[in-house]
Enzyme design. Sequence first.
Site, PDB file in Angstrom:
ATOM      1  N   ASP A 184     -16.995   7.466  -2.043  1.00 30.95           N
ATOM      2  CA  ASP A 184     -15.760   7.365  -1.273  1.00 30.95           C
ATOM      3  C   ASP A 184     -15.486   8.738  -0.666  1.00 30.95           C
ATOM      4  O   ASP A 184     -16.135   9.729  -1.032  1.00 30.95           O
ATOM      5  CB  ASP A 184     -14.618   6.931  -2.215  1.00 30.95           C
ATOM      6  CG  ASP A 184     -13.311   6.604  -1.492  1.00 30.95           C
ATOM      7  OD1 ASP A 184     -13.315   6.479  -0.258  1.00 30.95           O
ATOM      8  OD2 ASP A 184     -12.270   6.489  -2.182  1.00 30.95           O
ATOM      9  N   ARG A 208       0.874  -1.177   0.000  1.00 29.78           N
ATOM     10  CA  ARG A 208       0.000   0.000   0.000  1.00 29.78           C
ATOM     11  C   ARG A 208       0.906   1.220   0.000  1.00 29.78           C
ATOM     12  O   ARG A 208       1.677   1.447   0.931  1.00 29.78           O
ATOM     13  CB  ARG A 208      -0.919   0.014   1.220  1.00 29.78           C
ATOM     14  CG  ARG A 208      -1.599   1.359   1.399  1.00 29.78           C
ATOM     15  CD  ARG A 208      -2.699   1.336   2.405  1.00 29.78           C
ATOM     16  NE  ARG A 208      -3.867   0.664   1.865  1.00 29.78           N
ATOM     17  CZ  ARG A 208      -5.102   0.807   2.340  1.00 29.78           C
ATOM     18  NH1 ARG A 208      -5.334   1.570   3.380  1.00 29.78           N
ATOM     19  NH2 ARG A 208      -6.109   0.167   1.787  1.00 29.78           N
ATOM     20  N   HIS A 260      -7.323   0.546  -6.548  1.00 28.28           N
ATOM     21  CA  HIS A 260      -7.564  -0.255  -5.329  1.00 28.28           C
ATOM     22  C   HIS A 260      -8.246  -1.566  -5.752  1.00 28.28           C
ATOM     23  O   HIS A 260      -9.418  -1.804  -5.447  1.00 28.28           O
ATOM     24  CB  HIS A 260      -8.437   0.549  -4.352  1.00 28.28           C
ATOM     25  CG  HIS A 260      -8.423   0.024  -2.949  1.00 28.28           C
ATOM     26  ND1 HIS A 260      -7.653  -1.047  -2.538  1.00 28.28           N
ATOM     27  CD2 HIS A 260      -9.111   0.427  -1.839  1.00 28.28           C
ATOM     28  CE1 HIS A 260      -7.862  -1.257  -1.247  1.00 28.28           C
ATOM     29  NE2 HIS A 260      -8.732  -0.392  -0.812  1.00 28.28           N
ATOM     30  N   GLN A 263     -10.207  -4.010  -3.277  1.00 26.55           N
ATOM     31  CA  GLN A 263     -11.516  -3.537  -2.835  1.00 26.55           C
ATOM     32  C   GLN A 263     -12.597  -3.917  -3.848  1.00 26.55           C
ATOM     33  O   GLN A 263     -13.703  -4.315  -3.482  1.00 26.55           O
ATOM     34  CB  GLN A 263     -11.479  -2.016  -2.650  1.00 26.55           C
ATOM     35  CG  GLN A 263     -12.780  -1.448  -2.123  1.00 26.55           C
ATOM     36  CD  GLN A 263     -13.068  -1.891  -0.705  1.00 26.55           C
ATOM     37  OE1 GLN A 263     -12.252  -1.712   0.184  1.00 26.55           O
ATOM     38  NE2 GLN A 263     -14.246  -2.462  -0.476  1.00 26.55           N
ATOM     39  N   CYS A 290     -16.185   1.885   0.334  1.00 28.45           N
ATOM     40  CA  CYS A 290     -15.029   1.049   0.704  1.00 28.45           C
ATOM     41  C   CYS A 290     -14.649   1.226   2.171  1.00 28.45           C
ATOM     42  O   CYS A 290     -14.010   0.358   2.754  1.00 28.45           O
ATOM     43  CB  CYS A 290     -13.851   1.342  -0.218  1.00 28.45           C
ATOM     44  SG  CYS A 290     -13.215   3.027  -0.070  1.00 28.45           S
ATOM     45  N   ARG A 317     -13.559  -8.398   2.035  1.00 28.43           N
ATOM     46  CA  ARG A 317     -12.128  -8.199   1.774  1.00 28.43           C
ATOM     47  C   ARG A 317     -11.365  -9.463   2.182  1.00 28.43           C
ATOM     48  O   ARG A 317     -10.432  -9.899   1.500  1.00 28.43           O
ATOM     49  CB  ARG A 317     -11.591  -6.987   2.555  1.00 28.43           C
ATOM     50  CG  ARG A 317     -12.155  -5.639   2.125  1.00 28.43           C
ATOM     51  CD  ARG A 317     -11.681  -5.234   0.742  1.00 28.43           C
ATOM     52  NE  ARG A 317     -10.246  -5.192   0.649  1.00 28.43           N
ATOM     53  CZ  ARG A 317      -9.475  -4.163   1.022  1.00 28.43           C
ATOM     54  NH1 ARG A 317     -10.038  -3.068   1.485  1.00 28.43           N
ATOM     55  NH2 ARG A 317      -8.160  -4.224   0.896  1.00 28.43           N
TER      56      ARG A 317
HETATM   57  N1  NVA Z   1      -9.744   6.882  -1.760  1.00 25.42           N
HETATM   58  C1  NVA Z   1      -9.406   6.465  -0.415  1.00 25.42           C
HETATM   59  C2  NVA Z   1      -9.658   5.003  -0.229  1.00 25.42           C
HETATM   60  C3  NVA Z   1      -9.336   4.478   1.149  1.00 25.42           C
HETATM   61  C4  NVA Z   1      -9.571   3.006   1.275  1.00 25.42           C
HETATM   62  C5  NVA Z   1      -7.941   6.795  -0.152  1.00 25.42           C
HETATM   63  O1  NVA Z   1      -7.110   6.585  -1.046  1.00 25.42           O
HETATM   64  O2  NVA Z   1      -7.632   7.282   0.925  1.00 25.42           O
HETATM   65  N1   CP Z   2     -11.218   0.067   2.293  1.00 26.43           N
HETATM   66  C1   CP Z   2      -9.956  -0.001   2.759  1.00 26.43           C
HETATM   67  O1   CP Z   2      -9.005  -0.288   2.025  1.00 26.43           O
HETATM   68  O2   CP Z   2      -9.838   0.233   4.090  1.00 26.43           O
HETATM   69  P1   CP Z   2      -8.475   0.449   4.892  1.00 26.43           P
HETATM   70  O3   CP Z   2      -7.899   1.759   4.471  1.00 26.43           O
HETATM   71  O4   CP Z   2      -8.916   0.444   6.332  1.00 26.43           O
HETATM   72  O5   CP Z   2      -7.533  -0.692   4.585  1.00 26.43           O
END
Ligand code: NVA
Ligand code: CP
Length: 308
Positions: free
Chosen positions: A224, A109, A136, A139, A264, A292
């Site tokens: 989101d 990540r 992502h 997800q 998500c 997930r």
């Molecule tokens: N768009 C959000 C998704 C988090 C799971 C981010 O990148 O922070």
């Molecule tokens: N939806 C998701 O990826 O959640 P986290 O940021 O908690 O991993």
Amino acid sequence: MDLSLHTPRHLLSLNDLSRAEALALIERAIELKRLLRAGIEHRVLAGRTLAMIFEKSSTRTRVSFEVGMAQLGGHALFLSPRDTQLGRGEPIEDSARVISRMVDVVMIRTFSQDTVERFAACSRVPVINGLTDRFHPCQLLADMQTYIEHRGSIQGRRVAWIGDGNNMCHSFINAARLFDFELRIACPEGFDPDPEVLEPARDRCIITRDPLEAAEDADLISTDVWASMGQEDEQAQRAAAFAPYQVTEAVMARAASDAVFMHCLPAHRGEEVAAPVIDGPHSVVWDEAENRLHAQKALLEFLLTSHS
Ligand code: NVA
Ligand code: CP
């Protein structure tokens, strides 16, 4: 650890899967969920290790990958840049060469998609994108599993994305191609998805400035956060631009009567979604979060047992 030195399969975006593979993965995720609930052990990854590199915060991704590996009989290793040489400037390529000689699969990540791609290019083992600024994919596997469990095939259905043209939106665009559904994206001007991501899915996606138009007869509505991780400084400016894009009960009322609402998570009630929507009868967000775990177990099994 991979001793065979063949080119590994990666999941850097949903484009790394064929439609048949994606559908089989979801079918398998549903089966693994059933086995778990029946108390039947499935320790197919005994002795295998997943390295999880987190350059951003996470609840769901970390817990689901770590628990998933444990349930499959393997082990997961949490690596943060704060405590590894990655945070002190060791090249990503060198880190990939070293880590992938010791573990069997890597989840990353991070911010830039380029980072996961460079890691994968030097990795002996499969690399999974656990979220970048661009995509992502994990997800979306869980989201598609959730839709299919609740409503059956998503092929030919109408999906509305309301909000930022961000990493989640990009993965919904990829999913529209992969799973063959129509995607209506409602986003404010200046926050469109990247045309490079959109272009190959142009025949399935439309962009509108009107959330109600996007929601019309939709079978699934998703949104989101307005400011993603790394965009905290833009929160106030984004809140103003996105104010008309909240998924409200009025937006849900435009959708099909049996439409589902997904997010998500984490969610901000009163910003991108009204509390009565996320906590209401259309919402499947808790199943979505749980999936997930099941979807990623299917993915780990696929990458480590079908392709090694
Ligand atoms: N768009 C959000 C998704 C988090 C799971 C981010 O990148 O922070
Ligand atoms: N939806 C998701 O990826 O959640 P986290 O940021 O908690 O991993």
